[in-house]
Scaffold this active site. Structure first.
Site, mmCIF file in Angstrom:
data_model
loop_
_atom_site.group_PDB
_atom_site.id
_atom_site.type_symbol
_atom_site.label_atom_id
_atom_site.label_comp_id
_atom_site.label_asym_id
_atom_site.label_seq_id
_atom_site.Cartn_x
_atom_site.Cartn_y
_atom_site.Cartn_z
ATOM 1 N N SER A 173 -24.991 -20.844 -1.288
ATOM 2 C CA SER A 173 -26.055 -21.793 -0.392
ATOM 3 C C SER A 173 -26.144 -21.494 1.003
ATOM 4 O O SER A 173 -26.396 -20.316 1.091
ATOM 5 C CB SER A 173 -25.455 -23.161 -0.775
ATOM 6 O OG SER A 173 -26.484 -24.322 -0.294
ATOM 7 N N HIS A 233 -30.204 -21.004 -3.258
ATOM 8 C CA HIS A 233 -30.849 -21.554 -3.839
ATOM 9 C C HIS A 233 -31.553 -22.349 -2.901
ATOM 10 O O HIS A 233 -31.587 -22.224 -1.807
ATOM 11 C CB HIS A 233 -29.911 -22.547 -4.781
ATOM 12 C CG HIS A 233 -29.197 -23.433 -4.055
ATOM 13 N ND1 HIS A 233 -28.186 -24.424 -4.632
ATOM 14 C CD2 HIS A 233 -28.755 -23.378 -2.650
ATOM 15 C CE1 HIS A 233 -27.403 -24.903 -3.841
ATOM 16 N NE2 HIS A 233 -27.588 -24.599 -2.605
#
EC number: 3.4.21.92
Length: 196
Positions: A101, A126
């Protein structure tokens, strides 16, 4: 049972005699920063403060940022990225374990040629997550802000990796895990450490 922060015997640069100081203070003096755990406000404020303080003392000595984090708040990740990019101090980023992330965003934010992954580390990108509740107008406004941040993050990933923006946008649609070698091919890191 928690053990606390270990102490190490260390001589500060201006001191003649060594003394016992906490490990993190010793690492900071050597320009070594460890990002582990969630990127929450407290951790990020400490990291940004250390980057700013040490770069104002001597902007010629490189930083080494070791990352083992599942990520966290998108605004926190952007704050660290900005602190890294908008000073004159060279920044090395090293993936150890997981850089997922916003932690992968920070990893990609190191100076080009100075981004490294340990051979068994995992990297994941993501899309930013957001959630809101309240009146429908507030929810719409929050959704627009999440879309704006997603575009900003995608543009920076494209800039730092050399990947086309549409590839980044497509890959961010879901959790995209990569090995160290895949992250090198993708452009998030420049080097994969060799085992002894």
């Amino acid at each position: 049972m928690p053990v606390g922060v270990p102490k190490v015997f260390y001589a500060l640069p201006d001191e003649e005699e060594a003394d016992w100081i906490d490990l993190y203070h010793c690492l900071y003096q050597e320009r070594l920063i460890v990002i582990c755990g969630d990127l929450n406000d407290e951790a990020v404020n400490q990291i940004v403060s250390v980057l700013i303080y040490l770069s104002t003392r001597d902007d010629s000595k490189e930083f080494f940022i070791y990352i083992n984090s599942p990520g966290g708040s998108v605004t926190s990740g952007i704050a660290i990225y900005d602190a890294m990019r908008f000073n004159n101090t060279p920044v090395n980023t090293i993936a150890v374990g997981i850089s997922a992330s916003m932690a992968s965003f920070i990893l990609a934010g190191g100076d080009i040629g100075k981004r490294l992954a340990f051979p068994h580390s995992r990297i994941m990108i993501h899309q930013p997550e957001g959630g809101s509740e309240g009146q429908s107008s507030e929810i719409v406004h929050e959704a627009q802000e999440v879309v704006r941040i997603r575009r900003q993050v995608a543009r920076i990933y494209a800039q730092r990796t050399g990947q086309p923006l549409d590839t980044i946008a497509r890959d961010m649609d879901r959790d995209q895990f990569m090995s160290a070698r895949e992250a090198k091919t993708y452009g998030i890191v420049d080097l994969v450490a060799a085992e002894k």
